[in-house]
Scaffold this motif. Sequence first.
Motif, PDB file in Angstrom:
ATOM      1  N   ASP A 216       0.666  -1.259  -0.127  1.00 25.82           N
ATOM      2  CA  ASP A 216       0.068   0.094  -0.061  1.00 25.82           C
ATOM      3  C   ASP A 216       0.822   1.378  -0.052  1.00 25.82           C
ATOM      4  O   ASP A 216       0.332   2.624   0.001  1.00 25.82           O
ATOM      5  N   VAL A 217       2.211   1.120   0.159  1.00 26.59           N
ATOM      6  CA  VAL A 217       3.096   2.315  -0.092  1.00 26.59           C
ATOM      7  C   VAL A 217       3.004   2.926  -1.086  1.00 26.59           C
ATOM      8  O   VAL A 217       2.854   4.246  -1.362  1.00 26.59           O
ATOM      9  N   PHE A 218       2.432   2.311  -2.415  1.00 19.44           N
ATOM     10  CA  PHE A 218       2.181   2.789  -3.716  1.00 19.44           C
ATOM     11  C   PHE A 218       0.987   3.702  -3.931  1.00 19.44           C
ATOM     12  O   PHE A 218       1.191   4.822  -4.378  1.00 19.44           O
ATOM     13  N   ASP A 219      -0.071   3.210  -3.251  1.00 19.71           N
ATOM     14  CA  ASP A 219      -1.290   3.971  -3.169  1.00 19.71           C
ATOM     15  C   ASP A 219      -1.082   5.107  -2.297  1.00 19.71           C
ATOM     16  O   ASP A 219      -1.539   6.372  -2.658  1.00 19.71           O
ATOM     17  N   ARG A 220      -0.259   5.058  -1.148  1.00 20.14           N
ATOM     18  CA  ARG A 220      -0.104   5.956  -0.134  1.00 20.14           C
ATOM     19  C   ARG A 220       0.363   7.448  -0.713  1.00 20.14           C
ATOM     20  O   ARG A 220       0.140   8.412  -0.657  1.00 20.14           O
ATOM     21  N   LEU A 221       1.753   6.985  -1.415  1.00 23.74           N
ATOM     22  CA  LEU A 221       2.693   8.079  -1.831  1.00 23.74           C
ATOM     23  C   LEU A 221       2.289   8.696  -3.251  1.00 23.74           C
ATOM     24  O   LEU A 221       2.490   9.913  -3.443  1.00 23.74           O
ATOM     25  N   SER A 222       1.633   7.773  -4.013  1.00 20.40           N
ATOM     26  CA  SER A 222       1.489   8.125  -5.426  1.00 20.40           C
ATOM     27  C   SER A 222       0.364   9.170  -5.816  1.00 20.40           C
ATOM     28  O   SER A 222      -0.022   9.579  -6.842  1.00 20.40           O
ATOM     29  N   ILE A 223      -0.571   9.473  -4.570  1.00 28.33           N
ATOM     30  CA  ILE A 223      -1.757  10.059  -4.787  1.00 28.33           C
ATOM     31  C   ILE A 223      -1.417  11.689  -5.375  1.00 28.33           C
ATOM     32  O   ILE A 223      -2.157  12.221  -6.114  1.00 28.33           O
ATOM     33  N   LYS A 224       0.062  11.915  -5.008  1.00 29.08           N
ATOM     34  CA  LYS A 224       0.414  13.345  -5.354  1.00 29.08           C
ATOM     35  C   LYS A 224       1.061  13.397  -6.779  1.00 29.08           C
ATOM     36  O   LYS A 224       1.403  14.489  -7.291  1.00 29.08           O
ATOM     37  N   CYS A 225       1.472  12.130  -7.434  1.00 30.60           N
ATOM     38  CA  CYS A 225       1.955  12.431  -8.544  1.00 30.60           C
ATOM     39  C   CYS A 225       1.191  12.625  -9.448  1.00 30.60           C
ATOM     40  O   CYS A 225       0.039  12.195  -9.788  1.00 30.60           O
ATOM     41  N   LEU A 226       1.757  13.499 -10.472  1.00 33.43           N
ATOM     42  CA  LEU A 226       1.095  14.380 -11.451  1.00 33.43           C
ATOM     43  C   LEU A 226       1.437  13.410 -12.692  1.00 33.43           C
ATOM     44  O   LEU A 226       0.611  13.877 -13.907  1.00 33.43           O
ATOM     45  N   GLY A 227       2.107  12.344 -12.745  1.00 33.95           N
ATOM     46  CA  GLY A 227       2.157  11.655 -14.098  1.00 33.95           C
ATOM     47  C   GLY A 227       2.946  12.327 -15.180  1.00 33.95           C
ATOM     48  O   GLY A 227       2.899  12.064 -16.309  1.00 33.95           O
ATOM     49  N   CYS A 228       3.818  13.253 -14.646  1.00 37.41           N
ATOM     50  CA  CYS A 228       4.368  14.281 -15.562  1.00 37.41           C
ATOM     51  C   CYS A 228       5.690  13.425 -16.646  1.00 37.41           C
ATOM     52  O   CYS A 228       6.156  13.791 -17.552  1.00 37.41           O
ATOM     53  N   GLY A 229       6.112  12.576 -15.650  1.00 40.40           N
ATOM     54  CA  GLY A 229       7.473  11.865 -16.428  1.00 40.40           C
ATOM     55  C   GLY A 229       8.831  12.495 -16.138  1.00 40.40           C
ATOM     56  O   GLY A 229       9.784  11.967 -16.649  1.00 40.40           O
ATOM     57  N   ALA A 230       8.667  13.551 -15.652  1.00 41.13           N
ATOM     58  CA  ALA A 230      10.094  14.490 -15.292  1.00 41.13           C
ATOM     59  C   ALA A 230      10.972  13.700 -14.671  1.00 41.13           C
ATOM     60  O   ALA A 230      12.320  13.414 -14.940  1.00 41.13           O
ATOM     61  N   PRO A 321      11.351   8.683  -1.384  1.00 47.29           N
ATOM     62  CA  PRO A 321      10.256   8.396  -0.271  1.00 47.29           C
ATOM     63  C   PRO A 321       9.727   7.045  -0.408  1.00 47.29           C
ATOM     64  O   PRO A 321       9.302   6.305   0.754  1.00 47.29           O
ATOM     65  N   TYR A 322       9.525   6.447  -1.488  1.00 50.91           N
ATOM     66  CA  TYR A 322       9.056   5.019  -1.523  1.00 50.91           C
ATOM     67  C   TYR A 322      10.090   4.077  -0.719  1.00 50.91           C
ATOM     68  O   TYR A 322       9.800   3.343  -0.066  1.00 50.91           O
ATOM     69  N   VAL A 323      11.409   4.115  -1.145  1.00 53.36           N
ATOM     70  CA  VAL A 323      12.255   3.071  -0.779  1.00 53.36           C
ATOM     71  C   VAL A 323      12.912   3.445   0.609  1.00 53.36           C
ATOM     72  O   VAL A 323      12.771   2.474   1.537  1.00 53.36           O
TER      73      VAL A 323
END
Length: 339
Positions: A216-230, A321-323
């Motif tokens: 669930d780390v991926f759900d918790r942290l990715s909520i703010k990811c914009l998917g910009c690919g930078a 933040p994920y690792v």
Amino acid sequence: MSKILTQDKLKEIISTLISDSKRVVAPVSTAGKYFYREVSNSNEAIFNSVIKPTNSIKEFFFPQHEKICNYCYSGKELIVSDAELFESEQIIFGSRPCEAAALPVLDKVFSWDFQDRFFQRRRKQTTVITLACVPDDFCFCTSVGLSADNNSGADAMLIPIGNNEFEVRLFTEKGKLIFNDKIIESEKSGDVSDSPKIKFDANTVQNYLSEHFGDDVFDRLSIKCLGCGACTYVCPTCHCFDIADEGGASCGNRVKNWDSCQFAFFTHHASGHNPRGNQSARQRNRIQHKFRIYPDKFGSILCTGCGNCARECSVSLGVLPYVELLEKKSKSVEKSKES
Ligand code: SF4
Ligand code: SF4
């Protein structure tokens, strides 16, 4: 005894290479930021261990856009011809050591099943001179087995001594050829910086990822990811690309363009189904690939701890933040098993 080079001699070397029609790349200042760019005179090159250029040197080996063949119809006959390979000789000065360390990592990808002769030719034609780094608050090279003066992927390294001199470490024949008779022997030596403050155990993260694919780390942290690919574009080890035909109905080019696993359309099927249908799944893929899948396959981590992904992310994400959270969760699982 060390080998020493003065700033003036370094400028002389760069000027001579440029006048010999070599392509010289170095960090330059543009609009308040730093970028690795081709330079047209030695004064443009900035040698400062503190600066962290925004882009990665990977684009000088794996360009954002590269022609791989041309096609043209002559009547009903289709004529396909190979695109020319990179012919110049290029020398990259002032690369961060963690950028150079990404090159042997990319070698494995581009010479594993398919031999990518475009990438391989650029590798052969390029000499990489690194500059020992002063880590900042985003760096974590030591957590992935590297250091501020690691020599992986480098032909030579410069370590500053004050403002006007460098200690030169030579690692390959290509590196020796660049400095030739311009270096002198001396008792002086450069000071290598302390390790980055950020530290985590990559093996712990790899093991945890093997057993917790959909954590669930991926759900918790990715909520703010914009998917910009930078984060993937500035990453020295990210290497996704797409093949497209660009041109008209009768003539055009088949090209290789950078792509990103953070783009929603990256895995979008023609049926409309997308197996990675949200940002959480896309980030899970990026982290799993870098810290488990690639290491399982090739024996090294697909990350050099350069910190570019966090430094350039507008919402303070990147891989760290994920690792860090995955390592923390792994430790708490181990602790609960013991009690
Ligand atoms: S992590 Fe940051 S840089 Fe990467 S896609 Fe998300 S918002 Fe963009
Ligand atoms: S994942 Fe981030 S820290 Fe690791 S190599 Fe790529 S940009 Fe650097």
